[in-house]
Design an enzyme around this catalytic site. Structure first.
Site, short mmCIF file in Angstrom:
data_model
loop_
_atom_site.label_atom_id
_atom_site.label_comp_id
_atom_site.label_asym_id
_atom_site.label_seq_id
_atom_site.Cartn_x
_atom_site.Cartn_y
_atom_site.Cartn_z
N VAL A 88 0.82 -1.19 -0.12
CA VAL A 88 0.01 0.03 -0.02
C VAL A 88 0.84 1.25 0.15
O VAL A 88 0.35 2.37 0.20
CB VAL A 88 -0.96 0.05 1.09
CG1 VAL A 88 -1.88 -1.18 1.30
CG2 VAL A 88 -0.12 0.20 2.57
N HIS A 106 -4.60 -4.11 -2.01
CA HIS A 106 -5.07 -3.54 -0.64
C HIS A 106 -5.17 -2.18 -0.62
O HIS A 106 -5.06 -1.71 0.50
CB HIS A 106 -4.02 -4.32 0.27
CG HIS A 106 -3.98 -5.78 0.62
ND1 HIS A 106 -3.06 -6.58 1.06
CD2 HIS A 106 -5.12 -6.52 -0.15
CE1 HIS A 106 -3.26 -7.87 1.07
NE2 HIS A 106 -4.50 -7.86 0.46
N CYS A 117 -19.37 8.75 1.61
CA CYS A 117 -19.53 8.97 0.53
C CYS A 117 -18.49 8.74 -0.22
O CYS A 117 -18.60 9.20 -1.61
CB CYS A 117 -19.53 10.77 0.56
SG CYS A 117 -18.01 11.76 0.71
N SER A 181 5.15 -14.89 0.23
CA SER A 181 4.79 -16.37 0.63
C SER A 181 3.81 -17.16 -0.16
O SER A 181 3.61 -18.56 0.06
CB SER A 181 4.45 -16.62 2.13
OG SER A 181 3.60 -15.70 2.43
ZN ZN Z 1 -17.82 11.80 2.81
#
Ligand code: ZN
Length: 249
Positions: A88, A106, A117, A181
């Site tokens: 990430v 991810h 939202c 792995s």
């Molecule tokens: Zn929002």
């Protein structure tokens, strides 16, 4: 799958970095709550601690390395490349790979997202609000709870991203499973899908993986030297090599 490298610090994606030897959770079992959706949504104190962790991680962020740069070089040589990653950290893009070439299974710790939202923005914008004194900054559009744009425990992978990863995997001719792995599904299964659909499968990992037996090549040397060597031999061809997936933890 994963990525090209193990981030040296836990980022708040979740999965293996927290659990490994010396991982954050071994030292602080409560820390798992910081990246578990249910706890995060219902407990403002968990959110405050999560934001503090993100703030700390900002200062510790890793830089792209030789493996990241080798992929960029390959892409610039004209070979069609796609990266499928569990990381990430956004380092592939930072190294110069176009964002559309990177599938982040991810999510990304470099962005925030509103849980109500779904508005998104740069993580830096949210962290700047922390610097200015807020401890759990709400969405500026709707007042909803913000989190990092990563997949927490208790959240599903984005089905659109996952479907695209599977499609790319089925179509590619060369598939490199890097630094993983290959034990966390569904991402690990992509290595098997690649092999089933006729791709040449190369596994680059320090430890044995469940896919070593079906791999065409298994490489145990460090990613930072293995990947530049392997990808360097592919560059300069016409775009006939197909796409490639990179995996890692
Ligand atoms: Zn929002």
């Amino acid at each position: 799958m994963g990525s090209l490298l193990h981030p040296p610090i836990p980022c708040d994606s979740g999965i293996p970095d927290y659990r490994g030897p010396g991982g954050l959770w071994r030292r602080d079992p409560e820390a798992e709550k910081l990246v578990t959706y249910e706890y995060y949504m219902r407990d403002p104190e968990i959110r405050r601690r999560s934001w503090q962790m993100r703030r700390k991680n900002r200062a510790l962020r890793a830089e792209p390395n030789a493996a990241h740069r080798a992929i960029v070089d390959l892409e610039r040589s004209g070979v069609p490349v796609r990266v499928i990653t569990q990381n990430v950290d956004g380092l592939h893009q930072l190294a110069g790979l176009p964002a559309r070439k990177v599938l982040e299974l991810h999510g990304s710790a470099r962005q925030f997202i509103c849980t109500k939202c779904h508005a998104r923005g740069p993580m830096e914008d949210a962290l700047a609000r922390l610097d200015a004194g807020e401890d759990d900054p709400p969405c500026l559009e709707c007042g909803g709870i913000l989190k990092s744009a990563t997949v927490m425990f208790g959240q599903r992978l984005d089905p659109v991203v996952l479907a695209e990863a599977v499609a790319i995997t089925k179509a590619c001719q060369l598939f490199f499973a890097v630094g993983s792995s290959l034990q966390v599904q569904p991402a690990a299964g992509l290595a098997g899908i690649a092999a089933d659909h006729g791709a040449r499968l190369t596994v680059i990992n320090a430890e044995p993986t469940p896919y070593d037996e079906i791999a065409d090549e298994v490489v145990r040397e460090p990613i930072g030297t293995a990947l530049p060597r392997l990808l360097g031999s592919l560059g300069g061809h016409d775009g006939d090599q197909g796409d490639q997936g990179d995996q890692g933890d």
